[in-house]
Design a protein around this motif. Structure first.
Motif: not given
Length: 362
Positions: A4-5, A200-204, A262-268
């Motif tokens: 998520f960079d 809480y939302t962004f910590n994950k 979804f997690h592995d591609r979250a930023g894009v």
């Protein structure tokens, strides 16, 4: 923040522009059928604006009737009530976005648009690289994906069941949003509710240090800005999941595999959806933009997944896609070289090369 960079988010936003440009070049989108759908989209946008304005109009009429018996010239509560109601509808409950998303269950047009655009992406790719070594070209997506049946993963749902599941998801999310917003008005602890929800939302998603920065900033930002910030994040994620429905309704991912995908591609994915979500705010034309976003998702899918095999050979395909294996190479490519990340050519590519001899696509 590896998933998520800022580089991944910016690349997702770039794919919004490139995907929309590629989709709008497809002549199949300018047939009489799609022109009718475009007109219906504009009309639907107008209908959505009318629907969400009804509660405000009703309140204005009630205040006007009340003004017949009371002097409201020196009062401000009536204007604050109307502005607050409008803010809850548009920013807290996201009613316009909900109505646009629900249109997927009314008409299958968006699914057809995705598949037609995927076909166009394949054809354009082959035409642009017809002079290259065929063994170095990527495989095709459309030819095999069209062989998959929708909801072929064993979780087949009728259109009514799918629409009901969507309504339940939206109702749950709307109830939580409204409850958090209401709790933010509590004395003493209310000012910490929205910052805590942000943490809480962004910590994950992005990790503890960035989440702490967001929490600290939230203590000083006005409530309205925090609500818009949170709902923009949640709505962008929801939009991306809806846009990817034509892909996931065909390829049999388990819930755990889909979550990791979804997690592995979250930023894009977030960058891609955020850019389109901003355009969905355009009055009247938002629904039309939704259709363009669906067509552009076909281009996105060719950059973040491998081409699907035939359904008979798809047993291990979903698991192989959970991790985005070429992520670092893709994120480091210049925007004009995105098509250089290739897989091996499948027989369908040779078919397209033969089908379009000497024909140029831009």
């Amino acid at each position: 923040m590896s998933n998520f960079d800022i580089n991944a988010i910016l690349r997702g936003a770039q794919l919004t522009l490139v995907g929309a440009h590629r989709a709008l070049q497809n002549p199949a989108l300018f047939t009489s059928d799609h022109y009718r759908q475009a007109v219906l989209a504009v009309v639907s946008g107008l209908a959505i604006r009318i629907i969400i304005s009804i509660p405000v109009v009703v309140v204005k009429v009630l205040i006007w009737m009340l003004g017949l018996f009371m002097n409201l010239d020196a009062a401000d509560w009536d204007n604050e009530l109307i502005e607050g109601l409008s803010f809850i509808e548009n920013s807290v409950l996201q009613v316009p976005f909900f109505l646009m998303s629900f249109m997927r269950f009314v008409s299958p047009t968006l699914d057809r648009m995705f598949m037609e655009s995927l076909d166009w992406v394949d054809r354009t790719y082959i035409a642009k690289h017809k002079s290259d070594d065929p063994t170095k070209l990527r495989a095709m997506y459309y030819e095999n994906l069209k062989l998959y049946s929708r909801h072929g993963s064993g979780e087949k749902k009728s259109p009514m069941d799918a629409a009901l599941a969507f309504l339940i998801r939206y109702g749950r999310r709307a109830a939580i949003s409204l409850a958090v917003y209401a709790l933010s008005f509590l004395p003493l602890v209310g000012r910490f509710v929205l910052p805590a929800a942000s943490f809480y939302t962004f910590n994950k998603s992005v990790g503890t240090p960035p989440a702490l920065v967001i929490f600290g900033s939230g203590l000083f930002l006005p409530r309205r800005y925090l609500v818009v910030f949170l709902q923009t994040y949640f709505s962008s994620r929801s939009l991306m999941r809806e846009l990817l429905d034509p892909y996931f309704s065909r390829v049999p991912y388990t819930k755990a595999q889909k979550k990791e995908w979804f997690h592995d591609r979250a930023g894009v994915l977030f960058g891609f959806a955020l850019a389109f979500y901003a355009m969905l705010k355009i009055p009247l034309l938002g629904v039309l933009v939704y259709g363009i976003a669906e067509a552009s998702t076909a281009y996105l899918i060719t950059k973040i997944t491998d081409p699907p095999p035939s359904p008979s050979a798809a047993r291990d395909y979903a698991q192989s896609q959970v991790k985005w294996t070429n992520k670092h190479e893709f994120l480091s490519l210049p925007i004009h070289r995105l098509d250089e990340l290739n897989a091996q050519l499948k027989p369908t590519a040779k078919k397209f090369i033969d089908e379009f001899p000497g024909k140029r696509f831009t």
